[in-house]
Scaffold this motif. Structure first.
Motif, PDB file in Angstrom:
ATOM      1  N   ALA A 144       0.811  -1.218   0.000  1.00  0.00           N
ATOM      2  CA  ALA A 144       0.000   0.000   0.000  1.00  0.00           C
ATOM      3  C   ALA A 144       0.847   1.272   0.000  1.00  0.00           C
ATOM      4  CB  ALA A 144      -0.949  -0.008   1.193  1.00  0.00           C
ATOM      5  N   GLU A 145       1.919   1.284   0.792  1.00  0.00           N
ATOM      6  CA  GLU A 145       2.731   2.500   0.862  1.00  0.00           C
ATOM      7  C   GLU A 145       3.447   2.787  -0.461  1.00  0.00           C
ATOM      8  OE1 GLU A 145       5.134  -0.952   2.299  1.00  0.00           O
ATOM      9  OE2 GLU A 145       3.213  -0.150   2.943  1.00  0.00           O
ATOM     10  N   THR A 151       0.832   4.220  -2.848  1.00  0.00           N
ATOM     11  CA  THR A 151       0.615   5.619  -2.471  1.00  0.00           C
ATOM     12  C   THR A 151       1.747   6.488  -2.987  1.00  0.00           C
ATOM     13  OG1 THR A 151      -0.617   4.956  -0.508  1.00  0.00           O
ATOM     14  CG2 THR A 151       0.293   7.174  -0.506  1.00  0.00           C
TER      15      THR A 151
END
Length: 122
Positions: free
Chosen positions: A32-33, A36
């Protein structure tokens, strides 16, 4: 006539470069990071026409289930590992800065502002 003008321009302005710097970024959008980070890079380029004019950003996603992405950076799924094989990033996310095809910088990519290292200003 045009070629003569270009040659004269290059002789009079040796610091002027017609080549654009490139940044090659590797991510795994399953994390997820890192997904992002790709979105933040895209927004950074969208809001900075100056940075866009100085730097071409290619982002390779190693996630085989990655989804299509469009924006101000060149997004490619590296499903078969050709880009990883060519550039050999040490870990993910990773940033490689190039002038033409000459490599200038390789770093672990932790925050979007590190993209400015490829053009030495932002």
């Amino acid at each position: 006539m045009k070629i003569t003008f270009l040659l004269l321009l290059l002789l009079l302005a040796p610091g002027l470069s017609l080549a654009q710097s490139r940044a090659v970024v590797f991510i795994d959008s399953e994390q997820a990071e890192q997904a992002t980070l790709a979105e933040e890079l895209n927004l950074m380029l969208y809001y900075s026409p100056t940075l866009r004019s100085k730097l071409q950003v290619e982002l390779f996603d190693i996630n085989p289930r990655g989804v299509a992405f469009s924006g101000n950076l060149v997004y490619q799924l590296d499903r078969n590992g050709q880009a990883v094989s060519r550039y050999r990033p040490d870990s993910l996310p990773y940033l490689i800065c190039l002038d033409e095809d000459k490599e200038r910088l390789r770093i672990v990519f932790a925050k979007k502002e590190q993209l400015c290292l490829c053009v030495q200003t932002c």
